[in-house]
Write a protein that holds these residues in place. Structure first.
Motif, PDB file in Angstrom:
ATOM      1  N   ILE A   1     -24.552  58.818 -20.763  1.00  0.00           N
ATOM      2  CA  ILE A   1     -24.320  59.417 -19.605  1.00  0.00           C
ATOM      3  C   ILE A   1     -24.133  58.568 -18.762  1.00  0.00           C
ATOM      4  N   VAL A   2     -24.904  57.473 -18.185  1.00  0.00           N
ATOM      5  CA  VAL A   2     -24.486  56.667 -17.124  1.00  0.00           C
ATOM      6  C   VAL A   2     -23.414  56.087 -17.600  1.00  0.00           C
ATOM      7  N   THR A   3     -23.214  55.318 -18.549  1.00  0.00           N
ATOM      8  CA  THR A   3     -21.718  54.731 -19.068  1.00  0.00           C
ATOM      9  C   THR A   3     -20.365  55.586 -18.747  1.00  0.00           C
ATOM     10  N   GLU A   4     -20.589  56.646 -19.175  1.00  0.00           N
ATOM     11  CA  GLU A   4     -19.407  57.683 -19.183  1.00  0.00           C
ATOM     12  C   GLU A   4     -19.127  58.186 -17.660  1.00  0.00           C
ATOM     13  N   THR A   5     -20.240  58.378 -16.883  1.00  0.00           N
ATOM     14  CA  THR A   5     -20.217  58.830 -15.651  1.00  0.00           C
ATOM     15  C   THR A   5     -19.417  57.675 -14.528  1.00  0.00           C
ATOM     16  N   LEU A   6     -20.034  56.391 -14.929  1.00  0.00           N
ATOM     17  CA  LEU A   6     -19.404  55.264 -14.229  1.00  0.00           C
ATOM     18  C   LEU A   6     -18.180  54.903 -14.525  1.00  0.00           C
ATOM     19  N   SER A   7     -17.505  55.272 -15.748  1.00  0.00           N
ATOM     20  CA  SER A   7     -16.299  54.957 -16.325  1.00  0.00           C
ATOM     21  C   SER A   7     -15.338  55.902 -15.356  1.00  0.00           C
ATOM     22  N   ASP A   8     -15.723  57.360 -15.449  1.00  0.00           N
ATOM     23  CA  ASP A   8     -14.875  58.368 -14.822  1.00  0.00           C
ATOM     24  C   ASP A   8     -14.839  57.963 -13.363  1.00  0.00           C
ATOM     25  N   THR A   9     -15.937  57.420 -12.509  1.00  0.00           N
ATOM     26  CA  THR A   9     -15.917  57.336 -11.071  1.00  0.00           C
ATOM     27  C   THR A   9     -15.432  55.882 -10.904  1.00  0.00           C
ATOM     28  N   VAL A  10     -15.870  54.926 -11.450  1.00  0.00           N
ATOM     29  CA  VAL A  10     -15.559  53.502 -11.069  1.00  0.00           C
ATOM     30  C   VAL A  10     -14.184  53.096 -11.529  1.00  0.00           C
ATOM     31  N   THR A  11     -13.800  53.103 -12.744  1.00  0.00           N
ATOM     32  CA  THR A  11     -12.519  52.669 -13.006  1.00  0.00           C
ATOM     33  C   THR A  11     -11.215  53.249 -12.374  1.00  0.00           C
ATOM     34  N   PRO A  12     -11.030  54.397 -11.972  1.00  0.00           N
ATOM     35  CA  PRO A  12     -10.126  54.566 -11.208  1.00  0.00           C
ATOM     36  C   PRO A  12     -10.046  53.848  -9.942  1.00  0.00           C
ATOM     37  N   PHE A  13     -11.224  53.498  -9.072  1.00  0.00           N
ATOM     38  CA  PHE A  13     -11.401  53.050  -8.049  1.00  0.00           C
ATOM     39  C   PHE A  13     -10.999  51.310  -8.071  1.00  0.00           C
ATOM     40  N   LEU A  14     -11.411  50.850  -9.223  1.00  0.00           N
ATOM     41  CA  LEU A  14     -10.887  49.589  -9.375  1.00  0.00           C
ATOM     42  C   LEU A  14      -9.398  49.227  -9.543  1.00  0.00           C
ATOM     43  N   ASP A  15      -8.645  50.179  -9.872  1.00  0.00           N
ATOM     44  CA  ASP A  15      -7.335  50.192  -9.794  1.00  0.00           C
ATOM     45  C   ASP A  15      -6.734  49.981  -8.453  1.00  0.00           C
ATOM     46  N   ARG A  16      -7.511  50.612  -7.500  1.00  0.00           N
ATOM     47  CA  ARG A  16      -7.132  50.885  -6.196  1.00  0.00           C
ATOM     48  C   ARG A  16      -7.566  49.388  -5.466  1.00  0.00           C
ATOM     49  N   ILE A  17      -8.708  48.851  -5.848  1.00  0.00           N
ATOM     50  CA  ILE A  17      -8.968  47.516  -5.420  1.00  0.00           C
ATOM     51  C   ILE A  17      -8.148  46.537  -5.974  1.00  0.00           C
ATOM     52  N   SER A  18      -7.793  46.323  -7.178  1.00  0.00           N
ATOM     53  CA  SER A  18      -6.627  45.555  -7.605  1.00  0.00           C
ATOM     54  C   SER A  18      -5.299  45.456  -6.786  1.00  0.00           C
ATOM     55  N   ALA A  19      -4.855  46.850  -6.543  1.00  0.00           N
ATOM     56  CA  ALA A  19      -3.551  46.798  -6.031  1.00  0.00           C
ATOM     57  C   ALA A  19      -3.771  46.391  -4.537  1.00  0.00           C
ATOM     58  N   LEU A  20      -4.781  46.067  -4.052  1.00  0.00           N
ATOM     59  CA  LEU A  20      -4.981  45.651  -2.564  1.00  0.00           C
ATOM     60  C   LEU A  20      -4.388  44.249  -2.687  1.00  0.00           C
ATOM     61  N   ALA A  21      -4.422  43.322  -3.846  1.00  0.00           N
ATOM     62  CA  ALA A  21      -4.067  42.002  -3.640  1.00  0.00           C
ATOM     63  C   ALA A  21      -2.432  41.894  -3.346  1.00  0.00           C
ATOM     64  N   ASP A  22      -1.738  43.021  -3.668  1.00  0.00           N
ATOM     65  CA  ASP A  22      -0.362  42.901  -3.169  1.00  0.00           C
ATOM     66  C   ASP A  22       0.115  43.643  -1.854  1.00  0.00           C
ATOM     67  N   THR A  23      -0.814  44.098  -1.116  1.00  0.00           N
ATOM     68  CA  THR A  23      -0.614  44.875   0.042  1.00  0.00           C
ATOM     69  C   THR A  23       0.304  44.118   1.003  1.00  0.00           C
ATOM     70  N   THR A  24       1.077  44.913   1.714  1.00  0.00           N
ATOM     71  CA  THR A  24       1.719  44.255   2.893  1.00  0.00           C
ATOM     72  C   THR A  24       1.260  44.746   4.393  1.00  0.00           C
TER      73      THR A  24
END
Length: 210
Positions: A62-85
């Motif tokens: 439950i913990v693993t799958e819930t965090l995968s659903d909520t955290v993983t999409p946010f990690l993509d947002r953070i990674s995209a920050l590296a290329d911000t203008t």
């Protein structure tokens, strides 16, 4: 596009997970039995054990799958920050979304459950930290290092800056939510203003020329 239809086995697994999460959050881990989970999911006790070896394994899933659903999409947002203008604008949007994400009631309830079971199931707390805070801080660290290399921020210790950003934006609210509930914090606080205030302190320390 419609979601693919789940097979019977997958449907049963999803029902077990959903029922167990609801019972764990309302009754606690110790206060929930496999019999209750099986009854609520409308499956046999043997079916629960077939999909999950025991109640502990079910909680970890439950913990693993819930965090995968909520955290993983946010990690993509953070990674995209590296290329911000637009560092200020994108960090402001990210800070607002960050504080709203961690104050979702299911997320707060799950965090409470994990903390409550930390002494009995220490490996669960380890999984939670690594999958949630650990992954988020690592992503922020990489993004801030890249922004430093590009000259958009002055950050000599990216890992420390990641901690500063996270706790300036969400620290107080998370603590309050654990004691008072996410609903109480949401009703009493201007979350956007708190995110912007935390970000302002962060930028005052790490913006070039400050």
């Amino acid at each position: 596009m419609a979601e693919p239809t789940l097979g019977r086995s997958a449907q049963k697994r999803r029902a077990i997970l959903s029922t167990a999460q609801s019972l764990f959050l309302s009754n606690g881990y110790q206060g929930t039995s496999v019999d209750q989970i099986a009854a609520g999911a409308e499956v046999s006790k043997q079916t629960v054990y077939k999909h999950f070896g025991d109640k502990h394994e079910l909680l970890v899933a439950i913990v693993t799958e819930t965090l995968s659903d909520t955290v993983t999409p946010f990690l993509d947002r953070i990674s995209a920050l590296a290329d911000t203008t637009d560092v200020d604008g994108d960090l402001a949007m990210l800070a607002r979304d960050y504080i709203n994400a961690v104050l979702q009631e299911p997320v707060v309830q799950l965090r409470r459950l994990v903390i409550g079971e930390a002494n009995r199931v220490p490996e669960l707390a380890q999984v939670y930290y690594e999958q949630a805070q650990g992954r988020s801080l690592s992503a922020f660290t990489e993004a801030f290092a890249r922004l430093h290399d590009r000259g958009l921020l002055v950050i000599n210790e990216p890992a420390l800056a990641a901690e500063h950003f996270a706790f300036l934006v969400i620290g107080r609210c998370v603590d309050q939510a654990l004691f008072l509930g996410a609903g109480s914090v949401r009703s009493d606080a201007d979350l956007d203003a708190l995110a912007e205030q935390g970000l302002a302190v962060f930028l005052s320390a790490y913006r070039p020329g400050t």
